[in-house]
Design a protein around this motif. Structure first.
Motif, short mmCIF file in Angstrom:
data_model
loop_
_atom_site.label_atom_id
_atom_site.label_comp_id
_atom_site.label_asym_id
_atom_site.label_seq_id
_atom_site.Cartn_x
_atom_site.Cartn_y
_atom_site.Cartn_z
N LEU A 52 0.83 -1.20 0.00
CA LEU A 52 0.00 0.00 0.00
C LEU A 52 0.86 1.26 0.00
N ILE A 53 2.03 1.19 0.62
CA ILE A 53 2.96 2.32 0.56
C ILE A 53 3.45 2.49 -0.88
N ASP A 54 3.71 1.40 -1.57
CA ASP A 54 4.11 1.46 -2.98
C ASP A 54 3.00 2.09 -3.81
N ALA A 55 1.75 1.75 -3.52
CA ALA A 55 0.61 2.34 -4.23
C ALA A 55 0.53 3.84 -3.97
N MET A 56 0.85 4.25 -2.74
CA MET A 56 0.85 5.68 -2.40
C MET A 56 1.93 6.41 -3.18
N GLU A 57 3.10 5.80 -3.29
CA GLU A 57 4.18 6.41 -4.08
C GLU A 57 3.75 6.60 -5.54
N MET A 58 3.09 5.60 -6.09
CA MET A 58 2.62 5.69 -7.48
C MET A 58 1.58 6.80 -7.61
N ALA A 59 0.65 6.87 -6.66
CA ALA A 59 -0.37 7.91 -6.70
C ALA A 59 0.27 9.30 -6.65
N CYS A 60 1.26 9.47 -5.78
CA CYS A 60 1.94 10.76 -5.66
C CYS A 60 2.70 11.10 -6.93
N SER A 61 3.29 10.11 -7.58
CA SER A 61 4.04 10.38 -8.81
C SER A 61 3.12 10.88 -9.92
N LEU A 62 1.88 10.41 -9.92
CA LEU A 62 0.90 10.86 -10.91
C LEU A 62 0.24 12.16 -10.47
N GLY A 63 -0.02 12.27 -9.18
CA GLY A 63 -0.56 13.48 -8.58
C GLY A 63 -1.82 14.00 -9.23
N PRO A 64 -2.39 15.05 -8.67
CA PRO A 64 -3.51 15.72 -9.33
C PRO A 64 -2.97 16.53 -10.51
N ARG A 65 -3.81 16.94 -11.40
CA ARG A 65 -3.33 17.63 -12.60
C ARG A 65 -2.73 19.01 -12.33
N GLU A 66 -2.98 19.56 -11.12
CA GLU A 66 -2.45 20.87 -10.78
C GLU A 66 -0.97 20.84 -10.40
N VAL A 67 -0.38 19.67 -10.21
CA VAL A 67 1.01 19.56 -9.80
C VAL A 67 1.80 18.72 -10.79
N LEU A 68 3.11 18.89 -10.74
CA LEU A 68 4.00 18.07 -11.55
C LEU A 68 5.13 17.59 -10.65
N VAL A 69 5.11 16.32 -10.30
CA VAL A 69 6.14 15.73 -9.45
C VAL A 69 7.29 15.30 -10.35
#
Length: 89
Positions: A52-69
């Protein structure tokens, strides 16, 4: 139980990003916190199952459209005692 600290860098100025991170972490039933750093980075400490931590990392890498990680640093973190839920610091 695993604890990981992420440091996110990029165009992270969206005021809604910390709330978005909290929402995603809660959906994944992770505990921890998110902090905006003075240099514009965002730090996240998450605890929970590794998958689930790996899934969180993936979600953060994609982020909302207002940000660019642009970059995510990942490092182990000591499991905080008596941590309950996910919140902003």
């Amino acid at each position: 139980m695993t604890a990981i600290e992420f440091r996110l860098e990029g165009d992270l100025d969206a005021a809604s990003f910390p709330d978005w991170i909290c929402h995603r972490a809660r959906l994944l039933d992770l505990s921890g916190w998110v902090t905006n750093e003075a240099d514009g980075a965002v730090s996240i400490v998450v605890t929970g199952p590794e998958a689930l931590i790996d899934a969180m990392e993936m979600a953060c890498s994609l982020g909302p459209r207002e940000v660019l990680v642009d970059r995510i640093e990942r490092r182990p973190h000591g499991v905080p005692a008596a941590l309950n839920g996910f919140h902003k610091r």
